[in-house]
Every structure is written in C-alpha cells, then in structure tokens.
Enzyme design. Structure first.
Site, short mmCIF file in Angstrom:
data_model
loop_
_atom_site.label_atom_id
_atom_site.label_comp_id
_atom_site.label_asym_id
_atom_site.label_seq_id
_atom_site.Cartn_x
_atom_site.Cartn_y
_atom_site.Cartn_z
N SER A 1 33.95 30.42 75.34
CA SER A 1 32.50 30.59 75.21
C SER A 1 32.19 31.60 74.12
O SER A 1 32.68 32.73 74.15
CB SER A 1 31.91 31.08 76.53
OG SER A 1 30.57 31.50 76.34
N HIS B 1 32.30 26.37 73.66
CA HIS B 1 31.27 26.35 74.69
C HIS B 1 30.09 27.22 74.29
O HIS B 1 30.28 28.37 73.86
CB HIS B 1 31.85 26.83 76.02
CG HIS B 1 30.93 26.73 77.18
ND1 HIS B 1 30.72 25.55 77.87
CD2 HIS B 1 30.14 27.66 77.78
CE1 HIS B 1 29.86 25.76 78.86
NE2 HIS B 1 29.48 27.04 78.81
N ASP C 1 26.73 28.96 75.74
CA ASP C 1 25.90 29.37 76.87
C ASP C 1 24.50 29.65 76.36
O ASP C 1 24.25 30.69 75.74
CB ASP C 1 26.49 30.61 77.54
CG ASP C 1 27.74 30.30 78.33
OD1 ASP C 1 27.69 29.44 79.22
OD2 ASP C 1 28.79 30.92 78.04
N MET D 1 20.76 30.57 77.01
CA MET D 1 19.91 31.23 78.01
C MET D 1 18.55 31.57 77.41
O MET D 1 18.46 31.91 76.23
CB MET D 1 20.60 32.51 78.51
CG MET D 1 22.02 32.30 78.99
SD MET D 1 22.76 33.85 79.59
CE MET D 1 24.49 33.39 79.63
N HIS E 1 25.76 24.29 77.32
CA HIS E 1 25.32 24.51 78.70
C HIS E 1 23.93 25.14 78.66
O HIS E 1 23.78 26.31 78.28
CB HIS E 1 26.32 25.42 79.41
CG HIS E 1 25.90 25.83 80.79
ND1 HIS E 1 26.44 26.92 81.43
CD2 HIS E 1 24.99 25.30 81.65
CE1 HIS E 1 25.89 27.04 82.62
NE2 HIS E 1 25.00 26.09 82.78
N MET F 1 21.02 26.83 80.20
CA MET F 1 20.48 27.62 81.31
C MET F 1 19.05 27.96 80.94
O MET F 1 18.70 29.13 80.67
CB MET F 1 21.35 28.86 81.54
CG MET F 1 22.69 28.54 82.14
SD MET F 1 23.85 29.94 82.16
CE MET F 1 24.56 29.76 80.52
N MET G 1 29.34 26.78 88.11
CA MET G 1 29.33 28.20 87.77
C MET G 1 30.11 28.97 88.83
O MET G 1 29.85 28.83 90.03
CB MET G 1 27.90 28.73 87.69
CG MET G 1 27.08 28.17 86.53
SD MET G 1 27.80 28.57 84.92
CE MET G 1 27.74 30.38 84.95
N ASP H 1 32.99 27.57 84.93
CA ASP H 1 32.54 28.58 83.95
C ASP H 1 32.28 29.90 84.67
O ASP H 1 31.40 29.97 85.52
CB ASP H 1 31.26 28.06 83.28
CG ASP H 1 30.72 29.03 82.22
OD1 ASP H 1 31.30 30.10 82.03
OD2 ASP H 1 29.71 28.68 81.60
#
Length: 225
Positions: free
Chosen positions: A9, A34, A36, A38, A68, A70, A139, A177
C-alpha cells in the site's frame, strides 16, 4: 487455484518519491500496488485522488493498481479512478446507495470489481452479489490509518468469506488489508486469503527484496482449489 498476491500500500510509501518507491517495490517482487483512498468523511483521514493514480501510470507503472475506495458516495470516484488507470476498484457496500449499480459501473469502466468489509460489518449483502464480484476485501484493522495492529478475530471472518467463495465456484480473490506482517501472514493465508495488502511491513523495510521474499516464504505451500 489462484496464486498468492502481495500488494504493498502506497499509504506507507515515501510520498516525496512515490514513483521511484512504487517502481522499487515492484522490481523487488511485489505483484500489485494498492491505493487506500480516504475522504475524511467515510473515514477520518484524507489521502489520494485519481490524479495520483494517473501520475503513476504516466511515470511508467504497468502493474495492476488495486484501488480501495473508503469514500462516500462512491460512483463519481469509480469513474475517475477507472479513467486514471485503476485495474481493480473495491468499495464498501454501506457507502453506496445502490450497490448493484456501483458494481456494474466498475465493470462498465473495464475494471474488476470488489466489495470491502470492515471488521464489524457482517456479510449480509454478500451472498446475492457473489456473481458480480472479482474481489472480496476484508479489513483487518479499523480503516483510516496505516501501521495499526492486526485484529485477530478477523481470522474467522476470513474463513467465512473463503467458504462463500468456495461454495460459489467462482475465481474471486480474497484480499486482507491491515497489520499484515511476518508473524501473521501464514495464519491469514491458512484462513483463506490469497491477496495481502502489506503497507508499513514492506515500505518500512530497509531491503524490499528481502522483506518480500520473507513474506512469501511464510506462505503455506498448499493453496486453495
């Protein structure tokens, strides 16, 4: 039977040198990268937008980029990340007003589609959506920040998801993850995961080749199906 995948990540990378860092871990043996994503709304942090994904593609990164989300809502960012070069896009079902529509939107953009589940979120929607999925992401920390400790009770959730996948007969990846390291990756794989997001464990190491080799050496010889 699908091969194991390690997807570092970039949340734990040196962001001032993101292109070089990404290239380095891939050269060292990582399979995917990866993202992330947010939004400081769905989770209490703010990270990367589509321009970062696009910049890595422009830098020359060819490996799969695993996004991913979020965020809430999800649909507009699905389209923007797909255009920016994402390979797989995963989102949380509770962040979408119409989960089926969001999954189809990912597919329509030419990407693989996944659903993500926080440690305390049950799999209520999963059985009816398995036919639409390429990925289930679990998660193993509460989302929002890197470097958290793996929640051991998530192992049972991984086993439950593996049972759903095996019963479906589909080639759906099971990604985990959060808090993955040399001490727990074997147990996570034995529980049923085949795809591992390792952020601080990889990017925090002095030798990317050595840490990726060490993680793979911890994986069981026998894989699934």
């Amino acid at each position: 039977m699908q091969p194991f995948i390690i997807a570092p990540s970039i949340l734990s990378a040196d962001l001032a040198r993101l292109g070089q860092e990404t290239e380095a871990v891939l050269t060292a043996g990582a399979d995917w990268i990866h993202f992330d994503v947010m939004d400081n709304h769905y989770v209490p942090n703010l990270t990367f937008g589509p321009m970062v994904c696009e910049s890595l593609r422009q830098y020359g990164i060819k490996a799969p980029i695993d996004v991913h989300l979020m965020v809430k809502p999800v649909d507009s960012l699905i389209q923007r990340f797909a255009k920016a070069g994402a390979s797989t896009i995963t989102f949380h079902p509770e962040a979408s007003d119409q989960v089926d529509r969001s999954l189809q939107l990912i597919k329509d953009q030419g990407c693989k589609a996944g659903l993500a589940f926080n440690p305390d979120i049950p799999f209520n929607v999963l059985p009816r959506l398995l036919e639409k999925l390429d990925m289930i992401l679990i998660m193993s920390v509460n989302p929002g920040f890197s470097g958290q400790k793996f929640i051991a009770s998530v192992l049972e959730k991984i086993r439950e998801a593996r049972a759903f996948i095996d019963a479906s007969g589909k080639e759906i990846r099971l990604e985990v993850d959060g808090g993955i390291n040399l001490e727990n990756i074997n147990a996570i794989a034995t529980a049923g995961a085949d795809t591992f997001v390792a952020g601080s464990t990889v990017f925090g190491a002095n030798d990317y080749v050595a840490i990726l080799r060490a993680l793979r050496d911890k994986l069981p010889v026998t894989k699934f199906r």
